[in-house]
Motif scaffolding. Structure first.
Motif, PDB file in Angstrom:
ATOM      1  N   GLU A   1      -8.658  -3.074  -7.441  1.00  0.00           N
ATOM      2  CA  GLU A   1      -8.219  -1.728  -7.617  1.00  0.00           C
ATOM      3  C   GLU A   1      -8.286  -1.594  -9.160  1.00  0.00           C
TER       4      GLU A   1
ATOM      5  N   ASP B   1     -11.502   5.957   2.334  1.00  0.00           N
ATOM      6  CA  ASP B   1     -11.825   4.980   1.225  1.00  0.00           C
ATOM      7  C   ASP B   1     -12.465   5.733   0.080  1.00  0.00           C
TER       8      ASP B   1
ATOM      9  N   ASP C   1       0.753  -1.304  -0.067  1.00  0.00           N
ATOM     10  CA  ASP C   1      -0.175   0.058  -0.026  1.00  0.00           C
ATOM     11  C   ASP C   1       0.750   1.189  -0.057  1.00  0.00           C
TER      12      ASP C   1
ATOM     13  N   LYS D   1     -11.992   3.302  -3.007  1.00  0.00           N
ATOM     14  CA  LYS D   1     -11.861   1.790  -2.607  1.00  0.00           C
ATOM     15  C   LYS D   1     -13.253   1.098  -2.758  1.00  0.00           C
ATOM     16  N   LYS D   2     -13.250  -0.017  -3.264  1.00  0.00           N
ATOM     17  CA  LYS D   2     -14.355  -0.745  -3.619  1.00  0.00           C
ATOM     18  C   LYS D   2     -14.672  -1.378  -2.254  1.00  0.00           C
TER      19      LYS D   2
ATOM     20  N   ASP E   1      -8.179  -7.994  -2.942  1.00  0.00           N
ATOM     21  CA  ASP E   1      -8.420  -6.803  -2.639  1.00  0.00           C
ATOM     22  C   ASP E   1      -7.449  -5.818  -3.565  1.00  0.00           C
TER      23      ASP E   1
END
Length: 283
Positions: free
Chosen positions: A110, A187, A42, A192-193, A106
């Protein structure tokens, strides 16, 4: 929280918590290993208010340090009693694999625009919920639980973990920064999903509303303005309530599994109270 859940689960089934200490430490070492590697992926500069390992030293140091923590986690886990060693290691290995798969999913999200609610829930089950569930199942095994009972406590932990992540999604948008522990709207700024965004996109398409897409695809914007605009879209579509209903469903499923466990002691009451507290967590 995770190592404490190991100990609490051991106690739930009448076991000696001191026999679960090594496994609890192993769970905490594993969790911190995942955080160390997540921070690299990240590119996170801070963790718990302090510079991350890869920032303070280097990425290579962080990678190798995380690897060693993973090994140390297994070294702690193999200290459980021999008669349950194979089963405990099977649970721990499946948990570790699930967490890594969840992190990969995750990251894949993106790069995708078509993530479904079902895919999202499967991702958070792997990335977040399986570690809670695995921690509790390992504790139960150390406490002498029968397999059917250990599966029930796993179901409790898994659904609790799903609810916890959904609550985190909600608090990232609607929480008080001081109580939440970090700035709200992160988020949203990262597109961010989350459950909220995925559900809002579904409703925007259904209602032919292009406002959300404009904010998600925009490259130049004021951060506060974007947070306010997308939060307003969430409010208009009622996605917060939908997320809360889904969260409550997971909590109810967790409590139903807990109720099936025949233990009648203060520990069971504590776990029930812990699960119910998610439903009244301050926003």
């Amino acid at each position: 929280m995770r190592p404490v859940l190991v100990l609490v689960s051991t106690e739930l089934f009448g076991g000696n918590v001191y026999k679960a200490l090594d496994a609890a430490i192993g769970i905490e070492l594993f969790h911190n290993f995942t955080l160390m590697h997540d921070d690299i992926m990240d590119k996170a500069p801070l963790r718990r208010g302090k510079p991350t390992v890869h920032v303070k030293w280097s990425e290579n140091v962080a990678i190798l340090s995380g690897d060693v923590m993973f090994v140390e986690a297994y070294k702690m886990m193999i200290k459980v009693e021999d008669q349950i060693l194979r089963e405990v290691l099977d649970i721990f290995s499946a948990t570790a694999s699930g967490v890594c798969q969840g992190q990969q999913a995750d990251m894949n999200f993106e790069l995708r625009e078509d993530v479904s609610i079902e895919e999202y829930l499967h991702m958070i089950k792997q990335k977040t919920a399986v570690l809670l569930a695995g921690s509790m199942q390992i504790g139960a095994m150390i406490g002498g639980a029968e397999q059917s009972q250990s599966r029930l406590i796993y179901e409790f932990g898994e659904n609790l973990g799903l609810a916890f992540q959904l609550q985190d999604d909600i608090l990232d948008v609607y929480g008080d920064p001081e109580k939440f522990g970090k700035q709200v709207g992160g988020d949203i700024l990262a597109n961010k999903k989350t459950f909220l965004l995925i559900k809002a996109k579904e409703l925007a398409i259904r209602n032919r509303n292009a406002d959300l897409g404009k904010w998600l695809n925009g490259t130049s914007y004021d951060a506060a303005e974007k947070i306010e605009a997308i939060t307003s879209i969430y409010d208009n579509f009622g996605v917060r309530k939908l997320a809360e209903l889904q969260m409550e469903e997971f909590v109810m499923t967790a409590l139903a599994a807990l109720d099936k466990i025949p233990a009648k002691n203060d520990t069971k009451a504590l776990l029930k109270s812990f699960a119910e507290s998610l439903l009244v967590r301050e926003h």
